[in-house]
Scaffold this active site. Sequence first.
Site, mmCIF file in Angstrom:
data_model
loop_
_atom_site.group_PDB
_atom_site.id
_atom_site.type_symbol
_atom_site.label_atom_id
_atom_site.label_comp_id
_atom_site.label_asym_id
_atom_site.label_seq_id
_atom_site.Cartn_x
_atom_site.Cartn_y
_atom_site.Cartn_z
ATOM 1 N N HIS A 16 -6.357 -10.792 -3.646
ATOM 2 C CA HIS A 16 -5.842 -11.929 -4.426
ATOM 3 C C HIS A 16 -6.289 -13.258 -3.794
ATOM 4 C CE1 HIS A 16 -2.334 -9.063 -5.549
ATOM 5 N NE2 HIS A 16 -3.065 -9.220 -6.646
ATOM 6 N N LYS A 59 5.872 -2.548 -14.908
ATOM 7 C CA LYS A 59 6.010 -2.276 -13.474
ATOM 8 C C LYS A 59 7.427 -2.492 -12.951
ATOM 9 C CE LYS A 59 1.304 -3.592 -12.113
ATOM 10 N NZ LYS A 59 0.498 -4.644 -11.470
ATOM 11 N N ARG A 111 -11.640 -5.766 -10.723
ATOM 12 C CA ARG A 111 -12.212 -4.881 -9.696
ATOM 13 C C ARG A 111 -13.149 -3.883 -10.367
ATOM 14 N NH1 ARG A 111 -6.396 -3.802 -7.485
ATOM 15 N NH2 ARG A 111 -6.386 -3.513 -9.712
ATOM 16 N N SER A 136 -2.291 -3.817 -4.834
ATOM 17 C CA SER A 136 -0.927 -3.864 -4.296
ATOM 18 C C SER A 136 -0.326 -2.461 -4.290
ATOM 19 C CB SER A 136 -0.051 -4.792 -5.136
ATOM 20 O OG SER A 136 -0.573 -6.092 -5.130
#
Length: 162
Positions: A18, A42, A91, A129
């Site tokens: 990040h 989430k 990514r 994460s």
Amino acid sequence: MERIAIYPGSFDPVTNGHLDIVERGLKIFDKIIVTILHNPAKTTLFNVSERLEMLRTSIEKFPNAEIDSFNGLLVDYVVQRKAHAILRGMRAVSDFEFEFQMALMNRRLNREIQTVFLMTGLRWIFTSSSIIKEASRFGGDISDMVPPIVHQKLNEKFGFTR
Ligand code: PNS
């Protein structure tokens, strides 16, 4: 006109990947507001104030970056902060579908806001994460993937005294 971008995410917790996006984003934008938003898909390990604290410590080295949190629609927040862009890191191909969907939905909701993607640096391509939390939970060494404050908070959360 000041070029302001919102960098939204769960940041549960913030990673070096990040921070790489913030650093590189600041070469394009005058100001980046790193904002914690709710992702309904989430459940988080850290609450919003814990995540803000980790973000605050981690981005203090970037004078043109600030942090915030918002509960609601991202495009509404972008307008509220007088920003014109949403910054997201990408990514692997696996990120693409979700990012594409989100960018198109946001564009549908407000056509004045542009989503800008930066490819994650090769070094952080496997960093997320979620994977960091999993490795850390079982005692894995993730110290070179997160800022020191995050390493410390993960150890506290999982009861390690490293
Ligand atoms: O780090 P994440 O979890 O991939 O970030 C996703 C996030 C928080 C940016 C996204 O879920 C979001 O924007 N949430 C706020 C609600 C919203 O505006 N959703 C997008 C349009 S449906």
